[in-house]
Design an enzyme around this catalytic site. Structure first.
Site, PDB file in Angstrom:
ATOM      1  N   HIS A   1       0.840  -1.202   0.000  1.00 15.71           N
ATOM      2  CA  HIS A   1       0.000   0.000   0.000  1.00 15.71           C
ATOM      3  C   HIS A   1       0.867   1.241   0.000  1.00 15.71           C
ATOM      4  CE1 HIS A   1      -2.487  -2.911   2.527  1.00 15.71           C
ATOM      5  NE2 HIS A   1      -2.624  -3.162   1.253  1.00 15.71           N
TER       6      HIS A   1
ATOM      7  N   CYS B   1      -5.912  -0.500 -18.047  1.00 13.96           N
ATOM      8  CA  CYS B   1      -5.522   0.376 -16.943  1.00 13.96           C
ATOM      9  C   CYS B   1      -4.459  -0.216 -16.017  1.00 13.96           C
ATOM     10  CB  CYS B   1      -6.743   0.798 -16.132  1.00 13.96           C
ATOM     11  SG  CYS B   1      -7.560  -0.549 -15.294  1.00 13.96           S
TER      12      CYS B   1
END
Ligand code: PEP
Ligand code: MG
Length: 747
Positions: free
Chosen positions: A364, A677
């Site tokens: 993250h 993407c």
């Protein structure tokens, strides 16, 4: 220590302290120390070898070996017994050195006369600084007590080295942490940055390794440990209702804080003459050395817990390091072992770069660093021990290289590189408002990936034509509790406001796999990447998904809305999710909220199965977006987070491109809008090939839009398509060499 007793050991440390306090030059001091140790141990030889550079050890002082060999005899890491001690950070204790495996005879030292050998690593906080050796003529084996005593001495030498006690004229030793060092890691966010070190966890400096009142030191240790225990208990109390994983860590802290073995070892160190903080550091150092040797992940984590706990204890004892409000240096480059996304966001854009000793590309924190476009290098071994606050540092995020305290040539080369990048940025800015139209007149829609409020200004700055992927989970990941619906409404509304009518594709919550919400019950899965994630969670526990859909509809407040579901593996999942949208729309209508002017509902194609879904799926789905990161990992069965296999298969592999072409054909047949993407959309050569095989919308990091557009503007997509077809026809594995060759001939 012929008569090894604690008193003897303390006496020796007392003499070492005198040496430390004297105003002798570094070399004299080191000579005196080897003399004192040999005398105390009753051995003919005592030598200190210190690292010259990462790979080379140098004899820096000796009692007993030929004095001419000092600063002449060198060995490589792993070479001979001394090299072995340094490499494996383990004691070698043998009565018959010449018959030991790996023994290497250094004729210039005259050591052939000595039979027994005891080598101890000189280490500080897991960093090996050198080797301390005693040798004697008679074939004796050193007792466990003697080994222990010498370990304590080695610890003191390490502290003295750290304090620069052996630096100076005649010592021919560069002071520690002043040499320039090149460290290699893995690249997680490209870009180059120059600045000054800011340690996330400041280093504690122990200035008093030796103490002569063991009772007092024992008291100090006990008091500090008590304070630590109370602190840990308090933290435990406060997190009783919190996350299970955090509780587990705190339980481990408590276990260590109450561990008799840990306490006993530190007390023993103190009774040998170390100060309380030096005793803590000695145990911490050994735990770190073990940490670098064990491969078991659980054990490593526990050792890391012990390390954190030792740091806390050191801060209590020395009163250092709690300076959280301290000023960042100019152009701060953050150095940490690991960092969570929340902490990183607190630093925000003030950081110029980040270097992590651990970390991972898919973590993250990496996602946040990427969103903030801060160069990030991960897996950089030794960085937290090598770097000192304020050090000059250069981070090359493209190559995964870190230059610490660089010398002038490196500085110059690096600055040239930064200047070149700045020039390129100027070029990109000049084409910002141009559409990406290839030489043969094909228009490619370049949009950006986003997920944080911090991304929004990039919408104007980058020239993106919209947001092709808004990763909504980032907002969930950086909090300690589930966001409320009203917060989400406000947030999504701000995103739409910032877009000024440009299309924004919101992806519903994509959690699971590596994205674990701190406040959700963790699930223990054997293979999380193939587990309960994304839409699977959304459909099984629809509460959050419904809240999110409601929030999106309310945020749109009558404006157009685009929503897509992640990780759809089969038609039925899309249908079920679409039904949730319709139900939510109906509910919102009844509640009197305005409905979106238009609503597109799409799916991400991230598993190969969806490419083979029935024709009806392609007709029903509002649009498709290929999530190349996941699709590639499942296509090649190669974990996107596993550094060993991550780069093994090229995105431009002919099979993968053929597969994507097949998806393009299916979408063309049903007029289903298609975009791509994954990270590859932002890599110019990959983007060019994707455009050439028919993908007309590419969603990427804002910083990639300039480079991708620049290449598209000067390329002929039809030519590139032919180059790809020819390479395939020739049976090549990847079209990359052929495309690169074509581009070289073009320029
Ligand atoms: C992908 O998988 O390509 C994607 C865009 O989603 P994420 O990287 O968030 O899994
Ligand atoms: Mg994905």
């Amino acid at each position: 220590m012929v008569e090894s007793t604690e008193t003897e050991s303390r006496k020796l440390l007392g003499r070492l302290r005198e040496a430390l306090a004297s105003d002798e030059a570094g070399q004299e001091r080191l000579d005196r120390i080897t003399h004192l140790i040999a005398d105390s141990m009753g051995t003919e030889v005592c030598s200190v070898y210190l690292f010259r550079d990462e790979e080379t050890l140098e004899l820096c002082a000796t009692e007993g070996l030929a004095p001419e060999a000092v600063h002449q005899t060198r060995m490589r890491l792993g070479e001979g017994l001394v090299g072995r001690v340094a490499k494996y950070k383990k004691v070698v204790n043998t009565p018959d050195a010449p018959s030991e495996k790996g023994f290497r005879y250094m004729p210039e030292t005259g050591e052939e006369r000595y039979s027994s050998f005891l080598g101890i690593p000189i280490q500080r906080l897991g960093e090996t600084l050198g080797v301390l050796v005693v040798q004697s003529r008679d074939a004796r084996s050193f007792s466990a007590d003697e080994v222990y005593g010498l370990e304590v001495v080695a610890m003191v030498i390490a502290e003295m080295t750290e304090l620069g006690a052996f630096v100076g004229e005649g010592a021919a030793l560069s002071p520690l942490h002043q040499q320039s060092v090149l460290l290699r890691g893995g690249t997680a966010q490209e870009g180059a940055a120059e600045g000054h070190v800011w340690l996330h966890e400041p280093r504690v400096v122990v200035t008093n390794p030796i103490a002569d009142d063991p009772h007092r030191e024992m008291e100090r240790l006990k008091e500090a440990v008590e304070e630590l225990r109370v602190g840990v208990d308090k933290m435990l109390e406060m997190s009783q209702n919190g996350d299970k994983e955090q509780l587990q860590v705190l339980e481990a802290y408590r276990m260590f804080a109450n561990s008799k073995g840990w306490m006993r070892r530190m007390e023993e160190d103190i009774s040998r003459g170390l100060s309380a903080e030096a005793a803590v550091e000695k145990e911490q150092s050994q735990a770190r050395a073990r940490m670098s040797q064990v491969s078991d992940a659980y054990l490593r984590e526990r050792l890391a817990d012990l390390d954190d706990l030792s740091n806390r204890l050191l801060r209590i004892l020395t009163g250092q390091g709690g300076a959280s409000g301290a000023d960042l240096p100019p152009d701060p480059i953050l150095i940490a072992r690991n960092i969570g996304p929340g902490e990183l966001l607190e630093y925000g854009r003030s950081l110029k770069g980040i270097v992590l000793e651990e970390g991972s590309v898919g973590s993250h924190a990496a996602i946040v660093a990427r969103a903030l476009a801060i160069p990030l290098v991960v897996h950089t071994e030794r960085i937290t021990t090598e770097a000192l606050n304020g050090d000059h540092i250069m981070v090359d995020g493209d190559q995964g290289i870190v230059h610490l305290r660089p010398d002038d040539t490196v500085v110059k080369a690096f600055r040239d590189k930064i200047a070149m990048q700045a020039k390129a940025q100027e070029r990109y800015a000049s084409i910002r408002d141009k559409s990406a139209v290839s030489l043969d007149g094909k228009r490619v829609n370049l949009v950006m990936n986003a997920g944080l409020m911090a991304d929004l200004p990039s919408l104007d700055g980058s020239g993106a034509e919209g947001v092709g992927l808004f990763r909504t989970e980032l907002q969930f990941l950086v909090r300690n509790q589930m966001p409320r619906r009203s917060e989400l409404v406000a947030l999504y509304a701000r995103v739409l406001d910032a877009a000024h009518g440009k299309r924004v594709v919101f992806r519903t919550l994509d959690i699971g796999s590596d994205k674990v919400l701190p406040y959700m019950k963790p699930t223990d899965e054997p293979n999380p990447a193939l587990g309960w994630r994304a839409i699977r969670v959304g459909l099984d526990k629809p509460g959050v998904m419904r809240m999110q859909l409601q929030a999106l509809i309310r945020a749109a407040n009558g404006r157009p809305l685009s929503v897509m579901f992640p990780f759809v593996a089969q038609f039925e999942e899309f249908r079920a999710a679409r039904a949730e949208v319709d139900k939510t729309l109906e509910r919102e209508r009844k509640l009197g909220h305005p409905l979106p002017e238009t609503l597109e509902v799409g799916a991400m194609l991230e598993t190969p199965s969806l490419a083979f879904a029935p024709q009806k799926f392609f007709e029903e789905v509002g649009f498709l977006s290929i999530g190349g990161n996941d699709l590639k990992q499942f296509f090649f069965a190669a974990d996107r987070e596993n550094e060993r296999v991550r780069r093994r298969y090229d995105t431009l592999n002919v099979s993968f491109l053929s597969f994507i072409e097949r998806i393009v054909e299916r979408c063309n047949a049903t007029c289903t809008p298609l975009s791509f993407c994954g990270e590859d959309a932002g890599r110019p050569i990959e983007a060019l090939c994707l455009a050439a095989i028919g993908i007309r919308t590419l969603s990427m990091r804002p910083a990639s839009i300039g480079p991708v557009k620049s290449l598209l503007l000067k390329s002929n997509l039809e030519d590139v398509r032919k180059v790809i077809a020819d390479a395939r026809h020739r049976g090549e594995q990847s079209v990359r060499p052929a495309v690169m060759n074509y581009l070289r001939n073009q320029s």
